[in-house]
Design an enzyme around this catalytic site. Structure first.
Site, PDB file in Angstrom:
ATOM      1  N   GLY A  56       0.792  -1.218   0.000  1.00 49.76           N
ATOM      2  CA  GLY A  56       0.000   0.000   0.000  1.00 49.76           C
ATOM      3  C   GLY A  56       0.823   1.266   0.000  1.00 49.76           C
ATOM      4  N   GLU A 120       1.466  -2.048   8.442  1.00 54.75           N
ATOM      5  CA  GLU A 120       2.552  -2.988   8.154  1.00 54.75           C
ATOM      6  C   GLU A 120       3.583  -2.861   9.263  1.00 54.75           C
ATOM      7  OE1 GLU A 120       3.919  -3.137   3.980  1.00 54.75           O
ATOM      8  OE2 GLU A 120       2.177  -1.926   3.506  1.00 54.75           O
ATOM      9  N   HIS A 255      13.862  -7.562   2.131  1.00 55.66           N
ATOM     10  CA  HIS A 255      12.506  -7.833   2.632  1.00 55.66           C
ATOM     11  C   HIS A 255      12.502  -9.220   3.255  1.00 55.66           C
ATOM     12  CE1 HIS A 255       8.201  -8.254   2.924  1.00 55.66           C
ATOM     13  NE2 HIS A 255       8.026  -7.021   2.458  1.00 55.66           N
ATOM     14  N   ARG A 301      12.038  -3.973   9.355  1.00 53.73           N
ATOM     15  CA  ARG A 301      12.455  -5.000   8.390  1.00 53.73           C
ATOM     16  C   ARG A 301      13.886  -5.468   8.536  1.00 53.73           C
ATOM     17  NH1 ARG A 301       9.920  -2.812   2.818  1.00 53.73           N
ATOM     18  NH2 ARG A 301       7.819  -3.247   3.507  1.00 53.73           N
ATOM     19  N   HIS A 362      15.515  -5.901  -1.676  1.00 57.86           N
ATOM     20  CA  HIS A 362      14.184  -5.347  -1.963  1.00 57.86           C
ATOM     21  C   HIS A 362      14.212  -3.891  -2.388  1.00 57.86           C
ATOM     22  CE1 HIS A 362       9.874  -4.928  -1.552  1.00 57.86           C
ATOM     23  NE2 HIS A 362       9.982  -4.045  -0.583  1.00 57.86           N
ATOM     24  N   ARG A 397      14.151   1.790   5.356  1.00 59.11           N
ATOM     25  CA  ARG A 397      12.864   2.397   4.994  1.00 59.11           C
ATOM     26  C   ARG A 397      11.693   1.801   5.779  1.00 59.11           C
ATOM     27  NH1 ARG A 397       8.854   1.168   0.965  1.00 59.11           N
ATOM     28  NH2 ARG A 397      10.063  -0.655   0.365  1.00 59.11           N
TER      29      ARG A 397
HETATM   30  P1  FAD Z   1      10.052   1.808 -10.936  1.00 57.19           P
HETATM   31  O1  FAD Z   1       8.630   1.609 -10.680  1.00 57.19           O
HETATM   32  O2  FAD Z   1      10.967   0.663 -10.673  1.00 57.19           O
HETATM   33  O3  FAD Z   1      10.173   2.240 -12.469  1.00 57.19           O
HETATM   34  C1  FAD Z   1      11.403   2.363 -13.099  1.00 57.19           C
HETATM   35  C2  FAD Z   1      11.162   2.678 -14.561  1.00 57.19           C
HETATM   36  O4  FAD Z   1      12.403   3.032 -15.170  1.00 57.19           O
HETATM   37  C3  FAD Z   1      10.614   1.528 -15.375  1.00 57.19           C
HETATM   38  O5  FAD Z   1       9.693   2.051 -16.311  1.00 57.19           O
HETATM   39  C4  FAD Z   1      11.847   1.001 -16.104  1.00 57.19           C
HETATM   40  O6  FAD Z   1      11.533   0.336 -17.304  1.00 57.19           O
HETATM   41  C5  FAD Z   1      12.566   2.307 -16.368  1.00 57.19           C
HETATM   42  N1  FAD Z   1      13.998   2.253 -16.626  1.00 57.19           N
HETATM   43  C6  FAD Z   1      14.998   1.794 -15.828  1.00 57.19           C
HETATM   44  N2  FAD Z   1      16.193   1.996 -16.410  1.00 57.19           N
HETATM   45  C7  FAD Z   1      15.937   2.596 -17.603  1.00 57.19           C
HETATM   46  C8  FAD Z   1      16.754   3.063 -18.667  1.00 57.19           C
HETATM   47  N3  FAD Z   1      18.096   2.975 -18.649  1.00 57.19           N
HETATM   48  N4  FAD Z   1      16.150   3.618 -19.745  1.00 57.19           N
HETATM   49  C9  FAD Z   1      14.807   3.727 -19.810  1.00 57.19           C
HETATM   50  N5  FAD Z   1      13.989   3.309 -18.833  1.00 57.19           N
HETATM   51  C10 FAD Z   1      14.550   2.757 -17.751  1.00 57.19           C
HETATM   52  N6  FAD Z   1       6.626   0.517  -1.832  1.00 57.19           N
HETATM   53  C11 FAD Z   1       5.563   0.991  -1.176  1.00 57.19           C
HETATM   54  O7  FAD Z   1       5.530   2.179  -0.823  1.00 57.19           O
HETATM   55  N7  FAD Z   1       4.508   0.179  -0.917  1.00 57.19           N
HETATM   56  C12 FAD Z   1       4.479  -1.132  -1.272  1.00 57.19           C
HETATM   57  O8  FAD Z   1       3.498  -1.829  -1.017  1.00 57.19           O
HETATM   58  C13 FAD Z   1       5.605  -1.662  -1.943  1.00 57.19           C
HETATM   59  N8  FAD Z   1       5.634  -2.972  -2.302  1.00 57.19           N
HETATM   60  C14 FAD Z   1       6.703  -3.420  -3.043  1.00 57.19           C
HETATM   61  C15 FAD Z   1       6.693  -4.746  -3.486  1.00 57.19           C
HETATM   62  C16 FAD Z   1       7.726  -5.210  -4.299  1.00 57.19           C
HETATM   63  C17 FAD Z   1       7.730  -6.644  -4.766  1.00 57.19           C
HETATM   64  C18 FAD Z   1       8.777  -4.332  -4.657  1.00 57.19           C
HETATM   65  C19 FAD Z   1       9.895  -4.815  -5.524  1.00 57.19           C
HETATM   66  C20 FAD Z   1       8.787  -3.032  -4.189  1.00 57.19           C
HETATM   67  C21 FAD Z   1       7.758  -2.568  -3.384  1.00 57.19           C
HETATM   68  N9  FAD Z   1       7.740  -1.252  -2.920  1.00 57.19           N
HETATM   69  C22 FAD Z   1       6.669  -0.777  -2.239  1.00 57.19           C
HETATM   70  C23 FAD Z   1       8.764  -0.301  -3.354  1.00 57.19           C
HETATM   71  C24 FAD Z   1       8.197   0.525  -4.512  1.00 57.19           C
HETATM   72  O9  FAD Z   1       7.393  -0.306  -5.310  1.00 57.19           O
HETATM   73  C25 FAD Z   1       9.278   1.120  -5.388  1.00 57.19           C
HETATM   74  O10 FAD Z   1      10.261   1.731  -4.616  1.00 57.19           O
HETATM   75  C26 FAD Z   1       8.668   2.155  -6.338  1.00 57.19           C
HETATM   76  O11 FAD Z   1       7.600   1.572  -7.046  1.00 57.19           O
HETATM   77  C27 FAD Z   1       9.713   2.682  -7.286  1.00 57.19           C
HETATM   78  O12 FAD Z   1       9.068   3.453  -8.264  1.00 57.19           O
HETATM   79  P2  FAD Z   1       9.925   4.216  -9.350  1.00 57.19           P
HETATM   80  O13 FAD Z   1       8.954   4.923 -10.213  1.00 57.19           O
HETATM   81  O14 FAD Z   1      10.990   4.984  -8.681  1.00 57.19           O
HETATM   82  O15 FAD Z   1      10.667   3.050 -10.160  1.00 57.19           O
HETATM   83  C1  SIN Z   2       5.088  -5.223   1.178  1.00 57.65           C
HETATM   84  O1  SIN Z   2       3.935  -5.228   0.733  1.00 57.65           O
HETATM   85  O2  SIN Z   2       5.486  -5.995   2.061  1.00 57.65           O
HETATM   86  C2  SIN Z   2       6.066  -4.247   0.627  1.00 57.65           C
HETATM   87  C3  SIN Z   2       5.798  -2.930   1.191  1.00 57.65           C
HETATM   88  C4  SIN Z   2       6.965  -2.008   0.955  1.00 57.65           C
HETATM   89  O3  SIN Z   2       8.012  -2.428   0.489  1.00 57.65           O
HETATM   90  O4  SIN Z   2       6.819  -0.836   1.306  1.00 57.65           O
END
Ligand code: FAD
Ligand code: SIN
Length: 531
Positions: A56, A120, A255, A301, A362, A397
């Protein structure tokens, strides 16, 4: 024949990455009337860790002090107060007005129509809104839908151009890329990026008045990770190469609960399950976390991940277990439909048997140093979302604050750029064409090299670190980096070669940071702590 780059058309804002941070920035900047080019290396807009986010996003508009207190506990007092105060000030507005109000993200709602809340690890109260167990997907789907409409609408306030299958290779700067030699005497300034069209193999120089890195994290440099497949720290490596400040890279969060079962692909089992009452047990059924921390299964965590590591070392078990059998079956299936379906496919029924889990890499708390508006030390270069390090997450975090940081930074950066770009800026420099070698890389070699990096990081730069292990990793990675650099120079660019180049650079930066920080704090834990 060696290939050459061509110049793409100029844009106000070049956004690299279409996850929660990049997509929301693009939407807000275009709404403010700026022309935006959004590139993603993936074949579709929906890509990156944002599509994986389960638990979330924090929505705390009632009790900011309780969130301050919880941040202090989770980060062991290392959060950057300036970043935290900005998040507290703008977070509720961005979630309420933009995500819920404008974009109508499909968050879960109760019978009265109000938002549902969960908690959480390390959260003292229920303040997280969610969309079942696919919160990130719900957020990015809503933004992508709006962006796609804007890209197709000639009358939209700003222009949106979306380029999928387009990987950023290097940032353009006045000092590194301009054809005018005297430009190198200007302050370090970013003017866009070279990008590779993965379908045609063509490289284009995209010039922009503002360049926004939103490339996400680096989890895939570790053998076991929750992250999306191409998450190799591209943005960190690109920014570092042009002189951006990177920091806190030793703080890689593991994680605690990643499903591990023979014959099944590992995946994250959300901390929200523990928020709803599931508990961690060892192979003997003992609630071991109660011995390690007063918050038990809801401890921070980093503490849980290390406790699992210690518990496994004491036994012959390969996993510990997440026990949700005390929860109502119908509730579990309704609340966690994706997780329960994936477990069922692997032959595990979460309502009747404990789920085997282990920790995996993670989240990168470190990254390209930026303030909450995304400003970096490189003029006209912003970093937002997971690629950035605002210090909000300190050394560890707090759950569900990353998506919030992504959307707050995106909104603030777009607003700042909209103000700044009212002024007509200096003309764009002519940039040097990219010259591509004509030899195809040996893809098997690239795969093997990536495997070496991932194993090295897992074995020597993982949950528990020592000087000797970090030194071993450093020498292995330096040797590999020299190989990769010469290999890279003589071969045509492919997606996997770019992954390798970023992976080795990012791995070295993480290892360097870990080696030179003797103090155990948050996610960075050394058994030979010298303090
Ligand atoms: P991302 O969503 O990773 O997007 C990166 C983008 O950059 C993608 O489009 C990719 O294709 C692009 N890209 C990368 N390199 C290049 C390049 N060289 N050229 C062009 N494009 C490129 N956080 C929470 O707050 N709540 C949660 O419930 C949660 N659950 C999670 C569950 C999982 C399994 C994971 C892995 C993470 C979770 N997180 C959560 C963390 C959170 O999801 C991420 O930190 C966040 O989504 C990152 O978003 P972002 O836009 O920075 O990067
Ligand atoms: C999870 O749903 O356990 C991930 C949440 C987060 O990374 O913030």
């Amino acid at each position: 024949m060696a290939g050459r780059s061509r110049n793409g058309s100029d844009t106000d804002c070049l956004v690299i990455g279409s996850g929660a941070a990049g997509a929301l920035y693009a939407y807000r900047a275009a709404r403010a009337g700026l022309s935006v080019t959004l590139v993603t290396g993936a074949g579709a807009l929906a890509s990156g860790n944002s599509t994986y986010a389960q638990g979330g996003i924090v929505f705390e508009d009632q009790d900011a002090q309780s969130l301050r207190d919880d941040m202090a506990v989770a980060t062991a007092g290392t959060t950057n107060p300036a970043a935290l105060e900005t998040l507290l000030e703008h977070g509720p507005r961005v979630v309420r007005d933009i995500l819920v109000g404008e974009l109508e993200v499909a968050f879960d709602r109760g019978a009265d129509g109000g938002l549902r809340f969960t908690r959480e690890g390390s959260h003292s109260r229920e303040r997280i809104v969610f969309a079942k167990d696919q919160t990130g997907r719900a957020i990015v789907d809503a933004v992508h839908r709006r962006l796609t409409e804007m890209a197709a609408d000639a009358d939209a306030p700003g222009q949106v151009r979306i380029l999928t299958g387009t990987v950023a290779i290097d940032l353009l700067t006045l000092s590194h890329s301009s054809t005018e030699p005297l430009d190198r005497y200007h302050p370090l300034t970013c003017v866009g990026a070279y990008v590779l069209d993965t379908a045609s193999g063509e490289v284009t120089a995209l010039r922009a008045r503002r360049t926004v890195l939103a490339t996400g994290g680096l989890g895939q440099i570790f053998l076991h990770s929750t992250n999306h497949p191409n998450t190799f720290g591209h943005g960190i490596a690109m920014a570092y190469r042009v002189g951006a400040r990177v920091m806190d890279l030793e703080y890689v969060q593991f994680h605690p609960t990643v499903f591990l079962h023979p014959g099944a692909a590992p995946f994250l089992v959300s901390e929200a399950l523990r928020g709803e009452g599931a508990v961690l047990v060892n192979g003997a059924g003992d609630r071991f976390m109660d011995r390690f921390h007063e918050l038990g299964s809801l401890a921070p965590r980093d503490i849980i991940a290390r406790s699992i590591h210690a518990e496994l070392l004491k036994s012959d078990d390969t996993t510990v277990f997440l026990d949700a059998t005390g929860l109502d079956r119908d509730y579990l299936l309704e609340r966690f439909p994706t997780i329960s379906a994936r477990l069922r496919e692997a032959g595990v029924d979460l309502s009747v048997e404990p789920i085997p889990v282990v920790p995996a890499a993670h989240y990168s708390c470190g990254g390209v140093h930026a303030d909450m508006q995304g400003r970096t030390n490189v003029d006209r270069l912003s970093a937002i979302g997971e690629v950035a390090c605002t210090g909000l997450h300190g050394a560890n975090r707090l759950a569900s604050t990353s998506l919030l940081e992504c959307v707050v930074m995106a909104d603030l950066a777009a607003a700042t750029h909209a103000k700044e770009l009212r002024e007509v800026g200096p003309p764009m420099p002519e940039v040097r064409p990219w010259v591509m070698a004509d030899r195809l890389p040996d893809e098997d070699l690239v795969t093997q090299d990536i495997n070496v990096i991932r194993n090295t990081m897992w074995n020597y730069v993982g949950l528990v670190r020592t000087t000797r292990r970090l030194e071993r990793a450093t020498s292995l990675l330096y040797e590999l980096k020299a190989e990769v650099d010469s290999f890279y120079a003589g071969n045509q660019l492919t997606r996997s070669l770019l992954n390798l180049r970023s992976a080795v650079q990012t791995a070295l930066l993480v290892t360097y940071a870990a080696l030179h920080n003797p103090r155990s704090e948050g996610c960075h834990f050394r058994t030979d702590d010298e303090t």
